[in-house]
Design an enzyme around this catalytic site. Sequence first.
Site, PDB file in Angstrom:
ATOM      1  N   ASP A 206       0.822  -1.211   0.000  1.00 24.69           N
ATOM      2  CA  ASP A 206       0.000   0.000   0.000  1.00 24.69           C
ATOM      3  C   ASP A 206       0.859   1.266   0.000  1.00 24.69           C
ATOM      4  OD1 ASP A 206      -2.396   1.394   0.005  1.00 24.69           O
ATOM      5  OD2 ASP A 206      -3.266   0.211   1.619  1.00 24.69           O
TER       6      ASP A 206
ATOM      7  N   GLU B 218      -0.559   9.623  -9.099  1.00 27.57           N
ATOM      8  CA  GLU B 218       0.806   9.837  -9.635  1.00 27.57           C
ATOM      9  C   GLU B 218       1.017   9.178 -10.998  1.00 27.57           C
ATOM     10  OE1 GLU B 218       4.386   9.828  -6.945  1.00 27.57           O
ATOM     11  OE2 GLU B 218       2.951   8.853  -5.631  1.00 27.57           O
TER      12      GLU B 218
ATOM     13  N   ASP C  23     -10.861   3.088  -3.244  1.00 29.96           N
ATOM     14  CA  ASP C  23     -11.417   1.873  -2.625  1.00 29.96           C
ATOM     15  C   ASP C  23     -12.875   1.675  -3.050  1.00 29.96           C
ATOM     16  OD1 ASP C  23      -8.998   1.805  -1.353  1.00 29.96           O
ATOM     17  OD2 ASP C  23      -9.820   1.726   0.674  1.00 29.96           O
TER      18      ASP C  23
ATOM     19  N   TRP D 277      -3.881   3.314  -5.839  1.00 27.52           N
ATOM     20  CA  TRP D 277      -5.137   4.055  -6.011  1.00 27.52           C
ATOM     21  C   TRP D 277      -5.209   4.905  -7.287  1.00 27.52           C
ATOM     22  CZ3 TRP D 277      -2.898   6.491  -1.199  1.00 27.52           C
ATOM     23  CH2 TRP D 277      -2.811   5.564  -0.165  1.00 27.52           C
ATOM     24  N   GLY D 278      -4.368   4.599  -8.279  1.00 31.85           N
ATOM     25  CA  GLY D 278      -4.457   5.348  -9.532  1.00 31.85           C
ATOM     26  C   GLY D 278      -3.851   6.741  -9.486  1.00 31.85           C
TER      27      GLY D 278
END
Length: 382
Positions: free
Chosen positions: A130, A168, A187, A165-166
């Site tokens: 993560d 950068e 999420d 989380w998509g």
Amino acid sequence: MKREFRAPTPPMGWNSWNTFYDQIDEGLVRATADAMVEQGLRDAGYEYLIVDDCWALKERDTRGNLAPDPAKFPGGMAALADYVHARGLKLGLYACCGVRTCAGYPGSFEHEFEDAAQFARWGVDYLKYDNCYRPESIPSQALYRRMRMALDCSGREIALAACQWGTEDVHRWIRSTGAVSYRSTVDIQDSWASIERIALSQIENQCYAGPGCYNDMDMLVVGMNGRGVNPETCVGGCTPEEYRTHFALWAMLGAPLILGCDLRALDEETRALLTNPHLIAIDQDPACRSCQRISVYANPDAFVLAKPLWDGSCALGFFNFSDVAANVTLNFWELGLPAASGWGLSFVDCFSGEALGVKREFFAPTVPAHGGRVYRCAPARP
Ligand code: GLA
């Protein structure tokens, strides 16, 4: 050393987070492993059993190592891995590239090589990694690359699943880190609105999908039916139609199929959906080609996704995201098959397995609100 290709098709498995949040223990993980075997999920292709956040003690031990919480995992992680391996499954564990995990447990920043060695000693096969509490001065791609190196040095084959989380522009660089998948969305929640939002965002990202590293649209909520203790995920539930559409979308989009419901309490309808061989074959197609939204002139809420398959056939998904039933139309010329060619398409319904024969020129099934119909099609003479 020549390595095997780590993830020739999208990873499949189960993860504790959606339903169980921090209320995880070895009894749950063992019972889930048993259920994966007994319910036919293992034989359908689900192989990873992934323990998400909250498995560790809040602080490292005196030697600086991560330690499982003895109240939750009194037998330790190596024994748990043995149990999982004995059932023909693989063990996944969660860690984080920052100083803390998202739920506040110790992170792996500046401990990457010790932690990877620890995971290898325990017999871990898959690491969900993560992105919380990361020092701002270090781009996350450096830290994903670092953990991949640490895993490579650990002496064990461990797949790295990035959870980013998509952000950068992760799709631009993630393949170069060696990760087998990357979370490309926020999420998920157990609601139609969340499924719709994630699916629409990922249709635009399909050009980045391909073999070896997959767009991870998050764990499935199929079968949760509003149940679970995760306050972020458990927000009401979906209808059976919506869960079918959800599974069909993840399969069409070639996403990892990581289940998130309580597998110890599967009803027959959910079990049948999660083991549907036609939809799983589309998700796991060896060619791993991305799908494309092709009915460009249609209602934006009612559209067709087309995915070429390894054997020259294709998967066609007819989706209706609107709140009323709609005919979703595909003109075959949009697929490259003009009427003048004399060819049509054979259709097999992936939900029922029924062969529908050869259609010519167009197909326009009526699809209920929030529904999806998926067919395996091949060029054929009418
Ligand atoms: C993030 C991830 C989730 C889950 C939690 C655990 O929110 O995106 O999938 O792993 O952390 O804290």
